[in-house]
Design a protein around this motif. Structure first.
Motif, mmCIF file in Angstrom:
data_model
loop_
_atom_site.group_PDB
_atom_site.id
_atom_site.type_symbol
_atom_site.label_atom_id
_atom_site.label_comp_id
_atom_site.label_asym_id
_atom_site.label_seq_id
_atom_site.Cartn_x
_atom_site.Cartn_y
_atom_site.Cartn_z
ATOM 1 N N GLU A 97 -24.730 3.543 -26.256
ATOM 2 C CA GLU A 97 -25.203 4.936 -26.222
ATOM 3 C C GLU A 97 -24.559 5.694 -25.064
ATOM 4 O OE1 GLU A 97 -27.177 6.888 -28.238
ATOM 5 O OE2 GLU A 97 -26.910 5.197 -29.610
ATOM 6 N N LEU A 98 -24.489 5.049 -23.933
ATOM 7 C CA LEU A 98 -23.875 5.676 -22.756
ATOM 8 C C LEU A 98 -22.413 6.004 -23.012
ATOM 9 C CD1 LEU A 98 -24.088 6.594 -19.832
ATOM 10 C CD2 LEU A 98 -23.706 4.219 -19.147
ATOM 11 N N ARG A 99 -21.681 5.098 -23.622
ATOM 12 C CA ARG A 99 -20.268 5.343 -23.919
ATOM 13 C C ARG A 99 -20.093 6.502 -24.906
ATOM 14 N NH1 ARG A 99 -20.081 -0.342 -22.926
ATOM 15 N NH2 ARG A 99 -18.587 -0.769 -21.279
ATOM 16 N N LYS A 100 -20.999 6.610 -25.889
ATOM 17 C CA LYS A 100 -20.934 7.735 -26.830
ATOM 18 C C LYS A 100 -21.103 9.056 -26.091
ATOM 19 C CE LYS A 100 -23.941 6.764 -30.053
ATOM 20 N NZ LYS A 100 -24.731 6.499 -31.270
ATOM 21 N N ILE A 101 -22.048 9.091 -25.158
ATOM 22 C CA ILE A 101 -22.290 10.301 -24.363
ATOM 23 C C ILE A 101 -21.073 10.630 -23.525
ATOM 24 C CG2 ILE A 101 -23.662 11.248 -22.446
ATOM 25 C CD1 ILE A 101 -26.047 9.618 -23.639
ATOM 26 N N LEU A 102 -20.472 9.635 -22.913
ATOM 27 C CA LEU A 102 -19.316 9.849 -22.039
ATOM 28 C C LEU A 102 -18.093 10.322 -22.804
ATOM 29 C CD1 LEU A 102 -19.692 6.757 -19.682
ATOM 30 C CD2 LEU A 102 -20.180 9.156 -19.127
ATOM 31 N N GLU A 103 -18.000 9.976 -24.091
ATOM 32 C CA GLU A 103 -16.860 10.382 -24.921
ATOM 33 C C GLU A 103 -16.940 11.833 -25.337
ATOM 34 O OE1 GLU A 103 -16.730 7.641 -28.189
ATOM 35 O OE2 GLU A 103 -15.965 5.999 -26.946
#
Length: 160
Positions: free
Chosen positions: A153-159
């Motif tokens: 989830e964090l990586r999706k937000i960062l992308e």
């Protein structure tokens, strides 16, 4: 019945997955709470670090005594959990690695009679040492999966 190669392999290496799960993320990002009422990735890691000494102590007690019963472990009530919240990820990983070495070394040398010793878990009932080890590994895997979900989830937000 001796410990299976599956149990021994996971016991020796499963925790190393943490490095892969958090790769490329900062400690501050790991501490972000993305899912309401759920632990952050960092809190899950803290829990894994804090629970290992409890598990190790329980294994030592089980093989030495009979007719044991343990209370449910509650992380938030464990002083070590609260202390570890103040540690860095590197300190936690160093501790996890050191504790796991002790656990593996101790468990790998248990005799068959020791592996048959039984203690009562408050939810799962009577379990022999083999079952306690399996429970420990599945519990750890559950938290590794939770870390995977949070970091995804964090990586999706960062992308974005």
């Amino acid at each position: 019945m001796p410990l299976s190669s599956s149990i021994l392999g996971r016991l020796k290496y499963q925790h190393e997955t943490l490095h892969e799960l958090i790769m490329g993320l900062s400690e501050q990002q790991l501490k972000e709470k993305l899912i309401p009422n759920k632990w952050s990735a960092f809190e899950n890691i803290v829990h894994l670090a804090a629970y290992q000494p409890t598990f190790f102590q329980r294994m030592q007690i089980i093989v030495q005594k009979d007719n044991l019963s343990f209370e449910r472990y509650v992380a938030e009530q464990d002083p070590l959990f609260n202390d570890y919240l103040k540690h860095t990820f590197k300190e936690l990983m160093d501790d996890i690695t050191a504790q796991r070495f002790l656990i593996y070394k101790s468990i790998n040398h248990l005799s068959e009679p020791a592996l048959r010793k039984v203690a009562v878990h408050p939810k799962f009932g009577r379990m022999n040492v083999n079952q306690w080890i399996e429970f420990f590994l599945l519990h750890e895997a559950h938290h590794l999966f939770a870390i995977f979900m949070v970091t995804s989830e964090l990586r999706k937000i960062l992308e974005q």
